[in-house]
Write a protein that holds these residues in place. Structure first.
Motif, PDB file in Angstrom:
ATOM      1  N   GLY A  30       0.837  -1.190   0.000  1.00 27.28           N
ATOM      2  CA  GLY A  30       0.000   0.000   0.000  1.00 27.28           C
ATOM      3  C   GLY A  30       0.870   1.236   0.000  1.00 27.28           C
ATOM      4  O   GLY A  30       2.101   1.167   0.133  1.00 27.28           O
ATOM      5  N   PRO A  31       0.255   2.359  -0.187  1.00 29.11           N
ATOM      6  CA  PRO A  31       1.025   3.621  -0.173  1.00 29.11           C
ATOM      7  C   PRO A  31       1.402   4.007   1.263  1.00 29.11           C
ATOM      8  O   PRO A  31       0.821   4.920   1.864  1.00 29.11           O
ATOM      9  N   TYR A  32       2.368   3.261   1.798  1.00 28.90           N
ATOM     10  CA  TYR A  32       2.761   3.488   3.181  1.00 28.90           C
ATOM     11  C   TYR A  32       4.089   4.244   3.293  1.00 28.90           C
ATOM     12  O   TYR A  32       4.494   4.616   4.390  1.00 28.90           O
ATOM     13  N   GLY A  33       4.754   4.443   2.185  1.00 28.30           N
ATOM     14  CA  GLY A  33       6.043   5.124   2.237  1.00 28.30           C
ATOM     15  C   GLY A  33       5.877   6.624   2.232  1.00 28.30           C
ATOM     16  O   GLY A  33       4.768   7.182   2.268  1.00 28.30           O
ATOM     17  N   ILE A  34       7.005   7.330   2.165  1.00 29.13           N
ATOM     18  CA  ILE A  34       7.004   8.774   2.117  1.00 29.13           C
ATOM     19  C   ILE A  34       6.453   9.233   0.775  1.00 29.13           C
ATOM     20  O   ILE A  34       6.770   8.680  -0.274  1.00 29.13           O
ATOM     21  N   ALA A  35       5.612  10.239   0.823  1.00 32.94           N
ATOM     22  CA  ALA A  35       4.995  10.816  -0.382  1.00 32.94           C
ATOM     23  C   ALA A  35       4.208   9.759  -1.142  1.00 32.94           C
ATOM     24  O   ALA A  35       4.160   9.758  -2.379  1.00 32.94           O
ATOM     25  N   GLY A  36       3.550   8.831  -0.389  1.00 38.79           N
ATOM     26  CA  GLY A  36       2.670   7.851  -1.014  1.00 38.79           C
ATOM     27  C   GLY A  36       3.390   6.761  -1.763  1.00 38.79           C
ATOM     28  O   GLY A  36       2.822   6.166  -2.687  1.00 38.79           O
TER      29      GLY A  36
END
Length: 451
Positions: A30-36
């Motif tokens: 999922g978009p769990y990192g920095i900046a999605g």
């Protein structure tokens, strides 16, 4: 599970898989990192790689566990894994202590999102411990439990991230572990707070990172087991002598009095020479609901400031007394009482009589046998009474009968020695011509017949 897992979705540490409600099986991208950025939900705390959740279903035959995508084992060394585990453990222990002290208050483990360039998604795994977030009724407190502080720049960046994530009114507090080298460098400070017993406070020289925390409005404390050390500023200085003061004390116990210090509190000033540490128990510090109470520590600091004023007054008063004693004119010598007047005494002069002089000097003429020695030659004549003004009568006459013996002439008169007396017959010895006894009588008789 010896290796803990970070949940990027909930921003919490997964301590145990026994409570696995809400967890997804697999990578759960999922978009769990920095900046999605698209990345896996679970990350390894030791190496930062994505993890795969396995056997989370209650019907699974195996025990629930996580595995790396590359292999079943973590590529990090054993030392790195142990360090990551211990770092998380000390945070969990402090979290549990706060939960017991503040029942009913939300206390969570949260990873502060620091949007720093180049961190990437490894920010959730490498070089960063989770923070303890206490959501109190008045304000939010973010607690960092670390061994050592990061660089001064990273401290300022992390403080900005805390304010951005939890609001500008959030308090940012750092709890550090005791560094033996830092604590052994400055030694202890002997203090006596007003109304309390004498104590020894540990002192440390603040580092650049610790000063950076104070500069951005944060708090720095040391946690040693159940004891918390709260800092205050110690400013060492030397008293400058003022007019009418002398600080060169002769007493060796007061020679160090010119060397003094002052306190800055409750937050140490930036120009402090060193930091003194007030010891408190964690129970005393958590006496206030959902907030750290520094009442006990600040009371000790205020007592130290009260004693500081009294100490300065005492030392300056002694310095003025010493100056006055050294500038005062010398005291006049104590007069010695005169001895009481004594009655004059006539010195005794030994006078040799003519007879004693002849015995000492046989060359002097000896008196003839049977000649009378005039009394004037053997006994000195009394010529005149000595006049003593203290014994004079009212009519001016002398009444002291003490005779005055005049000194003898330098040369004694030559007196012919008396003739030696004829030898007297010895009554024990018979006279010539007489013999005692029968034989003597017979011889006398015979001489008579022949005559």
């Amino acid at each position: 599970m010896s290796d803990r897992v970070w949940d990027r979705k909930t921003q919490q540490l997964i301590e145990s898989l026994n409570e696995r409600a809400g967890l997804e099986t697999g990578l759960a991208r999922g978009p769990y990192g920095i900046a999605g950025q698209i990345c896996g939900r679970y990350a390894c705390r030791a190496c930062g790689q994505d993890l795969i959740a396995r056997a989370l279903s209650p019907t699974a035959k195996q025990q629930p566990h996580f595995s790396h995508t590359s292999s079943d084992k973590c590529p990090a060394s054993r030392e790195q894994r142990d360090k990551a585990y211990l770092d998380d453990q000390v945070v969990i222990e402090l979290r549990d202590a706060l939960v017991r002290a503040w029942p009913g208050v939300p206390v969570d483990l949260v990873l502060v999102r620091a949007p720093e360039p180049g961190d990437g998604r490894t920010q959730t795994a490498l070089g960063q411990r989770p923070a303890i977030v206490v959501c109190g009724p008045e304000r939010t407190v973010v607690i960092e439990r670390v061994r050592t502080l990061p660089g001064a720049d990273r401290v300022r960046t992390r403080t900005r991230a805390v304010h951005a994530q939890f609001g500008p009114g959030a308090a940012h507090v750092w709890f550090l572990a005791k560094d033996p080298l830092q604590f052994a460098r400055c030694g202890t400070l002997q203090v006596r707070p007003r109304g309390r017993d004498k104590a020894a406070h540990a002192t440390v020289a603040p580092t650049e990172e610790q000063l950076a925390v104070i500069a951005v409005g944060g708090g720095v404390y040391w946690l040693d087991g159940q004891q918390v050390l709260v800092p205050y500023g110690v400013h060492d200085f030397v008293h400058a002598p003022q007019d009418g003061e002398d600080w060169a004390f002769p007493d060796w116990r007061r020679k160090v009095w010119p060397n003094d210090w002052r306190i800055s509190h409750p937050v140490p000033a930036e120009d402090a020479t060193r930091w003194g540490l007030v010891p408190l128990s964690l129970h005393q510090m958590t006496g206030t609901k959902a907030s750290f109470s520094l009442r006990e520590a600040r009371e000790v600091m205020q007592r130290l400031e009260d004693v500081q004023r009294a100490r300065w007054r005492r030392r300056r008063a002694d310095a003025r007394d010493l100056h006055a004693s050294r500038q005062a004119p010398p005291a006049p010598p104590t007069p010695v009482p005169a001895p009481a007047p004594q009655k004059p005494t006539v010195p005794h002069t030994h006078i040799d009589t003519p007879e004693t002089a002849r015995r000492k000097d046989p060359s002097l003429p000896q008196p003839q046998a049977g000649a009378d020695i005039p009394e004037s030659t053997t006994r000195p004549a009394v010529t005149q009474k000595a006049a003593d003004p203290t014994t004079a009568s009212r009519d001016g006459q002398q009444n002291d009968p003490t005779p005055v013996i005049p000194p003898l002439p330098r040369h004694l008169p030559l007196i012919a020695p008396p003739p030696r007396p004829a030898a007297l017959p010895d009554p024990q010895r018979p006279r010539p011509g007489k013999r005692k006894g029968l034989l003597g009588a017979l011889r006398q008789l015979l001489r008579g017949e022949k005559g």
